[in-house]
Design a protein around this motif. Structure first.
Motif, PDB file in Angstrom:
ATOM      1  N   GLU A  21      20.809  82.731 -19.730  1.00 20.88           N
ATOM      2  CA  GLU A  21      21.918  81.629 -20.173  1.00 20.88           C
ATOM      3  C   GLU A  21      21.582  81.219 -21.496  1.00 20.88           C
ATOM      4  N   VAL A  22      22.307  80.927 -22.626  1.00 19.17           N
ATOM      5  CA  VAL A  22      22.207  80.495 -23.827  1.00 19.17           C
ATOM      6  C   VAL A  22      22.683  78.952 -23.895  1.00 19.17           C
ATOM      7  N   LEU A  23      22.116  78.310 -24.357  1.00 21.86           N
ATOM      8  CA  LEU A  23      22.127  76.892 -24.399  1.00 21.86           C
ATOM      9  C   LEU A  23      21.553  75.941 -25.546  1.00 21.86           C
ATOM     10  N   ASP A  24      21.721  74.660 -25.471  1.00 22.20           N
ATOM     11  CA  ASP A  24      20.819  73.871 -26.547  1.00 22.20           C
ATOM     12  C   ASP A  24      19.667  73.399 -25.827  1.00 22.20           C
ATOM     13  N   GLY A  39      11.673  67.940 -31.807  1.00 22.37           N
ATOM     14  CA  GLY A  39      12.586  66.400 -31.954  1.00 22.37           C
ATOM     15  C   GLY A  39      13.820  66.954 -32.454  1.00 22.37           C
ATOM     16  N   SER A  40      14.308  68.268 -32.732  1.00 23.81           N
ATOM     17  CA  SER A  40      15.818  68.618 -33.042  1.00 23.81           C
ATOM     18  C   SER A  40      16.348  69.610 -31.954  1.00 23.81           C
ATOM     19  N   VAL A  41      17.601  69.602 -31.935  1.00 17.59           N
ATOM     20  CA  VAL A  41      18.419  70.606 -31.030  1.00 17.59           C
ATOM     21  C   VAL A  41      18.612  71.790 -31.741  1.00 17.59           C
ATOM     22  N   ARG A  42      18.129  72.795 -31.064  1.00 20.72           N
ATOM     23  CA  ARG A  42      18.483  74.211 -31.535  1.00 20.72           C
ATOM     24  C   ARG A  42      18.857  75.042 -30.212  1.00 20.72           C
ATOM     25  N   THR A  43      19.352  76.233 -30.693  1.00 21.55           N
ATOM     26  CA  THR A  43      19.893  77.229 -29.628  1.00 21.55           C
ATOM     27  C   THR A  43      18.794  77.987 -29.023  1.00 21.55           C
ATOM     28  N   LYS A  66      26.849  72.838 -23.614  1.00 21.09           N
ATOM     29  CA  LYS A  66      28.181  71.928 -24.128  1.00 21.09           C
ATOM     30  C   LYS A  66      29.150  71.766 -22.943  1.00 21.09           C
ATOM     31  N   LYS A  67      29.430  72.432 -21.999  1.00 21.48           N
ATOM     32  CA  LYS A  67      30.264  72.514 -20.953  1.00 21.48           C
ATOM     33  C   LYS A  67      29.784  73.247 -19.898  1.00 21.48           C
TER      34      LYS A  67
END
Length: 505
Positions: free
Chosen positions: A119-122, A127-131, A178-179
């Protein structure tokens, strides 16, 4: 393949000795071939009846062609099912005794806060949001709470060019979607397409063998499940044998004896059901709400709300308005829990709130004067309302008719920051929209239609009931009856017993 009486319907086999020049009758949509015209007509008559069920969606009251078309459309939807979730979902479906609705709710709740391999998510990195992409599930607790979950995963953080930057082990609190990847409608269609269940209440779901082997799903139940099924089946076989022995003995009885026995049982059952309603008798449940005694103490009011106490009034008012005028507003019914969850949601797209806002705005703008003001403000000659532009429409309507509390929210909504608003602010906006909606043409039309019906029903309730023609006849069992209502019940019982006795004998 459509279902007939919740079971698969076998098609007629093609005759083996059919010749190329022989004239036959073929069903267009099943390709069945019949030599006898009467058999062909009987089969077509069955296919045209509204007794078929779509296997994928579960829709009932369809003819065969409608069920085939429904299955075709649903199968196309199932093709978009995320591949990484196929195996985990099938493992939860296999040998489950739950009905499809409970199974869908359990799977939807399970994968709301749990992730699967691939599964691909964030994810949070430095300290930063990455894929990132889930490589392996390190530790997973299926019964943990979302806030206290101890699940951990091995993930690979991906650069913008698609290459892997680094790998790391992080917990579930550092991952977010994201959802939700699975909707309940998609889950229901996928389950019906990939598995089947018997007609019996004790049946379990079974995944098709080819899918089970492809995704490493167990083909046989565990020893505990086998022993439980064996006990149930054994009891069923024993009971069936006893019934067969008893039925062979009953075949020797006369028809008149059976009629007398059935009459006695029926009369006794009716008498017991009527005496339960007499004063002083012990009440059996379940019963009608009108027969319940008045409560001795008022129950404590519910306080299990996710929203603050000051929001409950607006919450109930808006939900009750949408439920009462759902048909006129052209919105689907929704529960209070779903509405409360939608108001607390921080997702950018919430289908329930989008539908409610669009329906209320559409009703408000049915007012010609307000619609003209909006067209002049936006320099829009067509004035068409679309679901995709509901935020712009909402901002314009709030600037025109909004209260002092809600007008400041218009600028934030226009910039696309509706998801950042607090639940109280969202409820205040919906509260301001329901008041002009109540005076719109759409809602007033429904009220004008139902008010005369309500007045007629009240007149009928106020009119005296027609007395029974046999009031002069002394009631049977009057010594058992303490009220006139009970006497009438016993009188009706006597009349019904006499008619039933003649029919049975």
């Amino acid at each position: 393949m459509p279902l007939y009486k919740r079971s698969a319907f076998p098609l007629a086999e093609v005759p083996a000795d059919i010749s190329p020049n022989e004239e036959v009758f073929q069903v267009r949509f099943t390709k069945e071939i019949f030599r006898d015209y009467q058999e062909y007509l009987n089969r077509m008559k069955l296919y045209r009846q509204k007794v078929w069920t779509c296997k994928v969606t579960g829709k009932t009251n369809l003819d065969y062609e409608q069920a085939l078309s429904s299955e075709s459309k649903a199968s196309e939807l199932v093709q978009n099912f995320p591949k990484e979730f196929i195996g985990p979902v099938l493992r939860m479906v296999q040998f489950s005794p739950s009905c499809v609705s409970d199974l869908v709710d359990r799977i939807h709740k399970r994968f709301k806060d749990h992730f699967v391999e691939g599964e691909v998510l964030d994810g949070v990195c430095d300290g930063s949001v990455r894929t990132c992409k889930i490589l392996r599930v390190l530790e997973e607790n299926q019964e943990c709470e979302p806030d206290n979950c101890s699940c951990s995963y091995e993930v690979a953080f991906i650069k913008s060019d698609g290459k892997v930057k680094c790998t790391d082990n992080i917990n579930v609190q550092s991952l977010r979607r994201k959802k939700h990847p699975l909707t309940k409608c998609l889950l229901k269609s996928f389950i019906r397409e990939s598995a089947f269940i018997g007609v019996s209440k004790k049946s379990r779901w079974a995944v098709h063998d080819n899918l089970a082997r492809l995704h490493n799903v167990a083909l046989h139940p565990t020893s505990e499940e086998e022993s439980a099924d064996g006990i149930r089946n054994g009891v069923k076989r024993k009971n069936s044998d006893d019934d067969s022995v008893e039925s062979n003995g009953n075949n020797k009885r006369k028809k008149s004896t059976d009629g007398t026995r059935n009459f006695i049982l029926l009369a006794g059952f009716l008498f017991m059901s009527l005496t339960d309603r007499l004063p002083g008798s012990k009440q059996k449940y379940p019963i009608e709400d009108k027969l319940l005694p008045p409560p001795s103490e008022r129950p404590a009011p519910s306080s299990e709300f996710s929203l603050p106490a000051e929001c409950v009034g607006h919450l109930l008012m808006v939900w009750d308005f949408c439920s009462a005028f759902a048909t006129s507003l052209e919105i689907t019914q929704f529960t209070l829990d779903d509405f409360e969850e939608a108001l607390c949601s921080k997702e950018e797209e919430c289908p329930l709130l989008e539908e409610v806002h669009h329906a209320l705005l559409k009703a408000i703008l049915s007012n010609t004067n307000l619609c003209e003001k909006l067209q002049v403000k936006r320099k829009d000659k067509k004035g068409k309302r679309k679901l995709q532009t509901w935020k712009d429409d909402l901002a314009d309507v709030l600037e025109l008719i909004g209260s002092d509390k809600t007008k400041p929210y218009a600028s934030s909504i226009r910039l696309g920051d509706y998801s950042e608003l607090e639940p109280l602010a969202r409820l205040e906006i919906l509260h301001d929209l329901t008041e002009p909606s109540a005076s719109s043409i759409v809602v007033r039309g429904q009220l004008d239609e139902h008010i005369p019906r309500r007045k007629d029903s009240k007149k009928k309730q106020a009119s005296p009931e027609i007395e029974d023609e046999d009031d002069d006849e002394p009631p049977v069992g009057e010594h058992l009856a303490g009220t006139n209502g009970s006497s009438k019940l016993l009188k009706s019982f006597k009349r019904y017993v006499l008619e039933t006795r003649d029919a049975c004998l």
